[in-house]
Scaffold this motif. Structure first.
Motif, PDB file in Angstrom:
ATOM      1  N   PRO A 121       0.831  -1.209   0.000  1.00 34.47           N
ATOM      2  CA  PRO A 121       0.000   0.000   0.000  1.00 34.47           C
ATOM      3  C   PRO A 121       0.858   1.247   0.000  1.00 34.47           C
ATOM      4  N   SER A 122       0.217   2.383  -0.188  1.00 33.73           N
ATOM      5  CA  SER A 122       0.958   3.638  -0.326  1.00 33.73           C
ATOM      6  C   SER A 122       1.792   3.967   0.902  1.00 33.73           C
ATOM      7  N   PHE A 123       1.236   3.746   2.108  1.00 31.20           N
ATOM      8  CA  PHE A 123       1.940   4.159   3.316  1.00 31.20           C
ATOM      9  C   PHE A 123       3.095   3.238   3.684  1.00 31.20           C
ATOM     10  N   ARG A 124       3.264   2.111   2.976  1.00 30.64           N
ATOM     11  CA  ARG A 124       4.378   1.215   3.246  1.00 30.64           C
ATOM     12  C   ARG A 124       5.388   1.166   2.101  1.00 30.64           C
ATOM     13  N   SER A 125       5.138   1.899   1.056  1.00 32.03           N
ATOM     14  CA  SER A 125       5.993   1.844  -0.131  1.00 32.03           C
ATOM     15  C   SER A 125       6.885   3.071  -0.207  1.00 32.03           C
ATOM     16  N   ASN A 126       7.915   2.976  -1.039  1.00 30.07           N
ATOM     17  CA  ASN A 126       8.779   4.105  -1.356  1.00 30.07           C
ATOM     18  C   ASN A 126       8.513   4.551  -2.790  1.00 30.07           C
ATOM     19  N   ARG A 127       9.085   5.658  -3.160  1.00 25.31           N
ATOM     20  CA  ARG A 127       8.888   6.187  -4.509  1.00 25.31           C
ATOM     21  C   ARG A 127       9.631   5.339  -5.538  1.00 25.31           C
ATOM     22  N   SER A 128       9.102   5.341  -6.734  1.00 31.86           N
ATOM     23  CA  SER A 128       9.769   4.669  -7.846  1.00 31.86           C
ATOM     24  C   SER A 128       9.966   5.667  -8.977  1.00 31.86           C
ATOM     25  N   VAL A 129      10.773   5.283  -9.951  1.00 33.61           N
ATOM     26  CA  VAL A 129      11.075   6.173 -11.062  1.00 33.61           C
ATOM     27  C   VAL A 129      11.123   5.345 -12.340  1.00 33.61           C
ATOM     28  N   VAL A 130      10.609   5.921 -13.415  1.00 37.66           N
ATOM     29  CA  VAL A 130      10.602   5.261 -14.719  1.00 37.66           C
ATOM     30  C   VAL A 130      11.530   6.035 -15.652  1.00 37.66           C
ATOM     31  N   GLU A 131      12.444   5.311 -16.283  1.00 37.29           N
ATOM     32  CA  GLU A 131      13.339   5.924 -17.265  1.00 37.29           C
ATOM     33  C   GLU A 131      12.981   5.409 -18.657  1.00 37.29           C
ATOM     34  N   ILE A 132      12.605   6.324 -19.541  1.00 39.37           N
ATOM     35  CA  ILE A 132      12.152   5.986 -20.891  1.00 39.37           C
ATOM     36  C   ILE A 132      13.153   6.521 -21.902  1.00 39.37           C
ATOM     37  N   HIS A 133      13.526   5.690 -22.870  1.00 40.69           N
ATOM     38  CA  HIS A 133      14.437   6.089 -23.934  1.00 40.69           C
ATOM     39  C   HIS A 133      13.682   6.113 -25.261  1.00 40.69           C
ATOM     40  N   VAL A 134      13.830   7.208 -25.985  1.00 48.02           N
ATOM     41  CA  VAL A 134      13.183   7.364 -27.286  1.00 48.02           C
ATOM     42  C   VAL A 134      14.238   7.695 -28.328  1.00 48.02           C
ATOM     43  N   GLU A 135      14.318   6.893 -29.357  1.00 53.60           N
ATOM     44  CA  GLU A 135      15.260   7.183 -30.441  1.00 53.60           C
ATOM     45  C   GLU A 135      14.788   8.400 -31.225  1.00 53.60           C
TER      46      GLU A 135
END
Length: 296
Positions: free
Chosen positions: A162-176
């Motif tokens: 759940p939200s209160f037990r999780s940490n932040r995540s990040v998405v890295e997208i590559h576009v040619e």
């Protein structure tokens, strides 16, 4: 429509993206506070991969300090010192969809000079807020369908928390970047996101706020001093969140005042279910006993 495309005209894109859409001009020169040079050098395939080899969780200030330490010691050569480097503008940014599964749509205006042709990829780093996550398996499926050239999720990838037990995540997208992108100058992409279970709130909703993404132009890995590295031109580092630039997602949450009623109903339903199972088991046993007596 593909997940990445070159828009034919700004008005056409404006009609396709539902309002309220965010229209802001984000320029690296405008929001620049931390860098003396325009480029960073990364030895890994992903910028965030290098970050998470040092840090265990995503923190905005730590991420900016990390980028500061990655500055290239040598400048990118240009033919003319008066040439204005590449700039980027976030044209539109909006959340679409219904329920707990939404899409974050972003349109970026990219202005490049021919001297920057060594930069082959546009890299978008979406630092997600608490309360939402991107499914790595879903993104891999999109990559296999050539929605983008490369993508990876870093940070907290536990989808069950759940939200209160999780940490932040990040998405890295590559576009040619192709010649077509140079001509039209706009790239649009759609990032599927999912809501986590939210903490209790008196309003019944939990507001999640998205700031602007970080944008980089990156080259291929090149050999330098016996070590491969990836040179990235910093286009913009996401600014602080404001009402005019941020995108919001109001996620349903349990109402704190209803806790006692929900707990009582849940307990009553559990007791009734257990009693029903017990009665059904007893009746089934008696039925089997009667059947055996008749057969004997």
């Amino acid at each position: 429509m593909g997940f990445f495309r070159a828009a034919t005209h700004p008005d056409d894109l404006r009609r396709r993206v539902p309002s309220p859409a965010i229209m802001v001009g984000t320029n690296y020169r405008d929001s620049h506070e931390f860098f003396d040079s325009d480029t960073i050098c990364i030895s890994d395939q992903y910028i965030m991969e290098s970050y998470f080899t040092t840090y265990t969780s995503l923190d905005d200030s730590e991420f900016r300090n990390f980028l500061l330490l990655q500055q290239c010691s040598d400048k990118v050569p240009t033919q003319d010192s008066n040439i204005v480097p590449a700039t980027s503008f976030i044209q539109h940014r909006n959340i679409t969809g219904e329920g707990s599964h939404r899409n974050l749509i972003t349109s970026i205006k990219l202005l490049l000079h021919h001297s920057e042709s060594q930069f082959r990829e546009l890299v978008i780093v979406e630092r997600l807020p608490l309360g939402v996550f991107a499914d790595p398996f879903e993104l891999q499926s999109l990559q296999q369908r050539r929605a983008f050239s490369d993508v990876s999720v870093f940070g907290d990838t536990n989808l069950e928390l759940p939200s209160f037990r999780s940490n932040r995540s990040v998405v890295e997208i590559h576009v040619e970047i192709s010649s077509r992108n140079y001509e039209n100058g706009e790239i649009s992409f759609k990032l599927p996101l999912h809501a986590r279970y939210q903490p209790l709130d008196d309003s019944g909703y939990s507001r999640v706020e998205f700031g602007e993404p970080d944008l980089f132009l990156c080259s291929s890995h090149v050999q330098n001093q016996r070590r491969e590295r990836r040179r990235c031109l910093v286009l913009s580092i996401g600014r602080s969140k404001t009402e005019t630039r941020s995108v919001f997602w109001d996620i349903p949450a349990g109402i704190r005042g209803h806790t006692e009623y929900v707990s009582a109903l849940t307990f009553a339903a559990a007791v009734f279910s257990a009693f029903s199972i017990l009665v059904a088991s007893v009746l089934s046993s008696k039925g089997e006993s009667c059947k055996n007596l008749k057969q004997s």
